[in-house]
Design a protein around this motif. Structure first.
Motif, PDB file in Angstrom:
ATOM      1  N   GLY A   1       0.861  -1.303   0.143  1.00  0.00           N
ATOM      2  CA  GLY A   1       0.009   0.127  -0.011  1.00  0.00           C
ATOM      3  C   GLY A   1       0.903   1.229  -0.097  1.00  0.00           C
ATOM      4  O   GLY A   1       2.142   1.446   0.193  1.00  0.00           O
TER       5      GLY A   1
ATOM      6  N   CYS B   1      -2.236   0.273   4.883  1.00  0.00           N
ATOM      7  CA  CYS B   1      -3.556  -0.163   4.149  1.00  0.00           C
ATOM      8  C   CYS B   1      -3.769  -1.653   4.026  1.00  0.00           C
ATOM      9  O   CYS B   1      -2.518  -2.375   4.004  1.00  0.00           O
ATOM     10  CB  CYS B   1      -3.657   0.596   2.847  1.00  0.00           C
ATOM     11  SG  CYS B   1      -3.622   2.257   3.086  1.00  0.00           S
TER      12      CYS B   1
ATOM     13  N   PRO C   1      -4.966  -4.335   1.308  1.00  0.00           N
ATOM     14  CA  PRO C   1      -5.339  -4.744  -0.062  1.00  0.00           C
ATOM     15  C   PRO C   1      -6.951  -5.496  -0.188  1.00  0.00           C
ATOM     16  O   PRO C   1      -7.071  -6.389   0.493  1.00  0.00           O
ATOM     17  CB  PRO C   1      -4.451  -5.807  -0.638  1.00  0.00           C
ATOM     18  CG  PRO C   1      -3.747  -6.266   0.514  1.00  0.00           C
ATOM     19  CD  PRO C   1      -3.819  -5.366   1.629  1.00  0.00           C
TER      20      PRO C   1
ATOM     21  N   PHE D   1      -7.075  -0.492  -2.037  1.00  0.00           N
ATOM     22  CA  PHE D   1      -6.411  -0.524  -0.780  1.00  0.00           C
ATOM     23  C   PHE D   1      -7.576   0.151   0.221  1.00  0.00           C
ATOM     24  O   PHE D   1      -7.801   1.452  -0.210  1.00  0.00           O
ATOM     25  CB  PHE D   1      -5.225  -0.159  -0.803  1.00  0.00           C
ATOM     26  CG  PHE D   1      -4.086  -0.728  -1.321  1.00  0.00           C
ATOM     27  CD1 PHE D   1      -3.471  -1.699  -0.653  1.00  0.00           C
ATOM     28  CD2 PHE D   1      -4.116  -0.835  -2.728  1.00  0.00           C
ATOM     29  CE1 PHE D   1      -2.387  -2.436  -0.991  1.00  0.00           C
ATOM     30  CE2 PHE D   1      -3.283  -1.819  -3.172  1.00  0.00           C
ATOM     31  CZ  PHE D   1      -2.382  -2.692  -2.378  1.00  0.00           C
TER      32      PHE D   1
ATOM     33  N   CYS E   1      -7.789   2.066   3.745  1.00  0.00           N
ATOM     34  CA  CYS E   1      -6.893   2.864   4.569  1.00  0.00           C
ATOM     35  C   CYS E   1      -7.278   3.378   5.833  1.00  0.00           C
ATOM     36  O   CYS E   1      -8.201   4.466   5.594  1.00  0.00           O
ATOM     37  CB  CYS E   1      -5.733   3.728   3.846  1.00  0.00           C
ATOM     38  SG  CYS E   1      -5.042   3.095   2.335  1.00  0.00           S
TER      39      CYS E   1
END
Length: 104
Positions: A22, A58, A60, A65, A67
């Motif tokens: 990320g 973050c 996936p 992604f 966060c």
């Protein structure tokens, strides 16, 4: 005891992999600035003058992604969930962000 140690090491390794995939905090901040500069913020909270005070990485989720981030604003700290994708140029683009406070 050995199983617990191995499990903790595996979890730590997986967490590190997710963070490496990320955006970094500076990359995420740049993507947020671009998001507000594009003017796509009709339903997003106003974070144009806020800064990140808590960011751990973050996760996936199928090319996107998610966060969880905490911003410092004039009203105090505000938890926000941000969805970002990697651009073809290698940067990051915010697709959406929303307030992540629990509703009471």
């Amino acid at each position: 005891m050995i199983r617990a140690t191995i499990a903790a090491a595996a979890l730590s390794a997986l967490s590190a992999c997710g963070a490496l995939l990320g955006p970094s905090q500076p990359d995420l901040e740049a993507a947020i600035r671009d998001f507000y500069a594009r003017g796509e913020t009709a339903s997003a909270p106003d974070l144009s003058n806020a800064h990140i005070v808590d960011y751990e990485g973050c996760q996936p989720r199928g090319g996107v992604f998610t966060c969880p981030v905490v911003f410092s604003t004039d009203q105090g700290n505000v938890p926000i969930m941000i969805w970002v994708v990697r651009t073809t140029s290698g940067g990051w683009e915010v697709r959406n962000l929303r307030n992540n406070e629990r509703r009471r």
